[in-house]
Motif scaffolding. Sequence first.
Motif, PDB file in Angstrom:
ATOM      1  N   TYR A   1       0.625  -1.292   0.104  1.00  0.00           N
ATOM      2  CA  TYR A   1      -0.040  -0.132  -0.049  1.00  0.00           C
ATOM      3  C   TYR A   1       0.637   1.023   0.030  1.00  0.00           C
ATOM      4  O   TYR A   1       0.421   2.361  -0.931  1.00  0.00           O
ATOM      5  CB  TYR A   1      -1.031  -0.094   1.308  1.00  0.00           C
ATOM      6  CG  TYR A   1      -1.933  -0.895   1.323  1.00  0.00           C
ATOM      7  CD1 TYR A   1      -2.439  -1.792   0.086  1.00  0.00           C
ATOM      8  CD2 TYR A   1      -2.651  -1.411   2.394  1.00  0.00           C
ATOM      9  CE1 TYR A   1      -3.468  -2.473  -0.043  1.00  0.00           C
ATOM     10  CE2 TYR A   1      -3.669  -2.140   2.446  1.00  0.00           C
ATOM     11  CZ  TYR A   1      -4.096  -2.839   1.293  1.00  0.00           C
ATOM     12  OH  TYR A   1      -5.143  -3.695   1.241  1.00  0.00           O
ATOM     13  N   LEU A   2       1.845   1.086   0.849  1.00  0.00           N
ATOM     14  CA  LEU A   2       2.768   2.356   0.661  1.00  0.00           C
ATOM     15  C   LEU A   2       3.435   2.931  -0.534  1.00  0.00           C
ATOM     16  O   LEU A   2       3.392   4.124  -0.888  1.00  0.00           O
ATOM     17  CB  LEU A   2       3.991   2.183   1.671  1.00  0.00           C
ATOM     18  CG  LEU A   2       4.940   3.442   2.139  1.00  0.00           C
ATOM     19  CD1 LEU A   2       4.218   4.478   2.813  1.00  0.00           C
ATOM     20  CD2 LEU A   2       6.143   2.820   2.930  1.00  0.00           C
ATOM     21  N   PHE A   3       3.699   1.956  -1.455  1.00  0.00           N
ATOM     22  CA  PHE A   3       4.092   2.034  -2.832  1.00  0.00           C
ATOM     23  C   PHE A   3       3.006   2.525  -3.810  1.00  0.00           C
ATOM     24  O   PHE A   3       2.971   3.698  -4.162  1.00  0.00           O
ATOM     25  CB  PHE A   3       4.844   0.863  -3.352  1.00  0.00           C
ATOM     26  CG  PHE A   3       4.905   0.917  -4.996  1.00  0.00           C
ATOM     27  CD1 PHE A   3       6.095   1.555  -5.569  1.00  0.00           C
ATOM     28  CD2 PHE A   3       4.013   0.536  -5.728  1.00  0.00           C
ATOM     29  CE1 PHE A   3       6.056   1.876  -6.884  1.00  0.00           C
ATOM     30  CE2 PHE A   3       4.125   0.374  -7.026  1.00  0.00           C
ATOM     31  CZ  PHE A   3       5.045   1.298  -7.632  1.00  0.00           C
ATOM     32  N   VAL A   4       1.884   1.730  -3.760  1.00  0.00           N
ATOM     33  CA  VAL A   4       0.739   1.933  -4.577  1.00  0.00           C
ATOM     34  C   VAL A   4      -0.046   3.096  -4.585  1.00  0.00           C
ATOM     35  O   VAL A   4      -0.650   3.877  -5.280  1.00  0.00           O
ATOM     36  CB  VAL A   4      -0.015   0.691  -4.715  1.00  0.00           C
ATOM     37  CG1 VAL A   4      -1.083   0.680  -3.516  1.00  0.00           C
ATOM     38  CG2 VAL A   4      -0.713   0.439  -5.902  1.00  0.00           C
ATOM     39  N   TYR A   5      -0.044   3.356  -2.957  1.00  0.00           N
ATOM     40  CA  TYR A   5      -0.915   4.734  -2.664  1.00  0.00           C
ATOM     41  C   TYR A   5      -0.192   6.079  -3.229  1.00  0.00           C
ATOM     42  O   TYR A   5      -0.597   6.982  -3.410  1.00  0.00           O
ATOM     43  CB  TYR A   5      -1.242   4.683  -1.327  1.00  0.00           C
ATOM     44  CG  TYR A   5      -2.418   3.856  -0.777  1.00  0.00           C
ATOM     45  CD1 TYR A   5      -3.685   4.327  -1.697  1.00  0.00           C
ATOM     46  CD2 TYR A   5      -2.571   3.131   0.015  1.00  0.00           C
ATOM     47  CE1 TYR A   5      -4.806   3.755  -1.250  1.00  0.00           C
ATOM     48  CE2 TYR A   5      -3.807   2.283   0.506  1.00  0.00           C
ATOM     49  CZ  TYR A   5      -4.886   2.416  -0.116  1.00  0.00           C
ATOM     50  OH  TYR A   5      -6.002   1.859   0.153  1.00  0.00           O
ATOM     51  N   PHE A   6       1.077   5.934  -2.936  1.00  0.00           N
ATOM     52  CA  PHE A   6       1.817   7.156  -3.380  1.00  0.00           C
ATOM     53  C   PHE A   6       2.031   7.311  -4.801  1.00  0.00           C
ATOM     54  O   PHE A   6       1.809   8.516  -5.321  1.00  0.00           O
ATOM     55  CB  PHE A   6       3.255   6.715  -2.550  1.00  0.00           C
ATOM     56  CG  PHE A   6       4.436   8.117  -2.775  1.00  0.00           C
ATOM     57  CD1 PHE A   6       4.184   9.274  -2.247  1.00  0.00           C
ATOM     58  CD2 PHE A   6       5.301   8.138  -4.012  1.00  0.00           C
ATOM     59  CE1 PHE A   6       4.961  10.397  -2.578  1.00  0.00           C
ATOM     60  CE2 PHE A   6       5.939   9.122  -4.276  1.00  0.00           C
ATOM     61  CZ  PHE A   6       5.910  10.217  -3.301  1.00  0.00           C
ATOM     62  N   ALA A   7       2.114   6.178  -5.522  1.00  0.00           N
ATOM     63  CA  ALA A   7       2.150   6.389  -7.021  1.00  0.00           C
ATOM     64  C   ALA A   7       0.917   6.855  -7.615  1.00  0.00           C
ATOM     65  O   ALA A   7       0.873   7.622  -8.290  1.00  0.00           O
ATOM     66  CB  ALA A   7       2.661   5.009  -7.596  1.00  0.00           C
ATOM     67  N   SER A   8      -0.068   6.377  -6.959  1.00  0.00           N
ATOM     68  CA  SER A   8      -1.499   6.887  -7.357  1.00  0.00           C
ATOM     69  C   SER A   8      -1.884   8.169  -6.985  1.00  0.00           C
ATOM     70  O   SER A   8      -2.150   9.076  -7.843  1.00  0.00           O
ATOM     71  CB  SER A   8      -2.388   5.911  -6.524  1.00  0.00           C
ATOM     72  OG  SER A   8      -3.866   6.257  -6.859  1.00  0.00           O
ATOM     73  N   LEU A   9      -1.398   8.711  -5.696  1.00  0.00           N
ATOM     74  CA  LEU A   9      -1.691   9.951  -5.455  1.00  0.00           C
ATOM     75  C   LEU A   9      -0.935  11.198  -6.267  1.00  0.00           C
ATOM     76  O   LEU A   9      -1.306  11.862  -6.899  1.00  0.00           O
ATOM     77  CB  LEU A   9      -1.109  10.352  -4.057  1.00  0.00           C
ATOM     78  CG  LEU A   9      -1.411  11.810  -3.488  1.00  0.00           C
ATOM     79  CD1 LEU A   9      -2.850  12.166  -3.324  1.00  0.00           C
ATOM     80  CD2 LEU A   9      -0.958  11.871  -2.086  1.00  0.00           C
ATOM     81  N   VAL A  10       0.332  10.779  -6.749  1.00  0.00           N
ATOM     82  CA  VAL A  10       1.203  11.370  -7.638  1.00  0.00           C
ATOM     83  C   VAL A  10       0.513  11.411  -9.137  1.00  0.00           C
ATOM     84  O   VAL A  10       0.226  12.740  -9.648  1.00  0.00           O
ATOM     85  CB  VAL A  10       2.599  10.853  -7.885  1.00  0.00           C
ATOM     86  CG1 VAL A  10       3.234  11.559  -8.944  1.00  0.00           C
ATOM     87  CG2 VAL A  10       3.297  10.948  -6.359  1.00  0.00           C
ATOM     88  N   MET A  11       0.069  10.389  -9.625  1.00  0.00           N
ATOM     89  CA  MET A  11      -0.621  10.495 -10.896  1.00  0.00           C
ATOM     90  C   MET A  11      -1.954  11.313 -10.856  1.00  0.00           C
ATOM     91  O   MET A  11      -2.235  11.894 -11.630  1.00  0.00           O
ATOM     92  CB  MET A  11      -0.785   8.936 -11.195  1.00  0.00           C
ATOM     93  CG  MET A  11       0.258   8.013 -11.707  1.00  0.00           C
ATOM     94  SD  MET A  11       0.229   6.314 -11.924  1.00  0.00           S
ATOM     95  CE  MET A  11      -0.655   6.630 -13.353  1.00  0.00           C
TER      96      MET A  11
END
Length: 235
Positions: A164-174
């Motif tokens: 989640y730490l990776f996928v949420y951060f990437a998602s927020l940036v996008m």
Amino acid sequence: MIILVLIVLVASLLQTSTGYGFSIIGTPFLLLIYPVHTAIQINIILSICLSAFMIFKIRKEVDNSLLIRLIKGSIMGLVLGIFVYLYLDIRVLKMIVGALILVLTVLIIFKLTMDRTRNKDFLTGGISGLLTTSIGVPGPPMLLYFSGAGIDKTTLRSTTLAYYLFVYFASLVMQISFGGTSKEAWVSSFLAMLPLFAGILLGQLLFKWISQKTFRIITYVILIFTGIYLLVTSF
């Protein structure tokens, strides 16, 4: 404000104690009180904070090989999901989330089982990534897959939080890059930090003292209620 506090407290308690629950519980109820993009971004911001705080305590329990496959699989899903986030109607979003939650819950109750493979790890990461950027809910496909594969609760909790730490951060940036953000999302997230950390502390205590069977029963009830409510209000 009171509703926001209650949502975040319960969702973070479930996430910390079971490894899932924040987005499954948080996003549907946040959609009831915020515009869709604001609700999704509040959920993502708070999920990043929760995962970042927890990962230092449980990083030694993470299944690193599984985590890497999930992250690799999520990349394509993240890209596809941003188009759903930008262009799909809110009623359709609520209908999809509600139906997904109900189907998932029924499958878990009837103890669906499956074998773990490398390809299924990648596929699960891909579907989860798509759901993260589109509706901010990465948990359902992972919960279904991990429960069906019989992964123990300690590995499930730690590996999903790291993912989640990776996928949420990437998602927020996008999301911010393609769709922007709002002041309301960040102010509400800041105001929700206290109940978030209260839920984290309570969840860690409950993880040690409450049986997993009890959490499953509570989660099933909440999931079924949430799924039905979202489906009804999407028409």
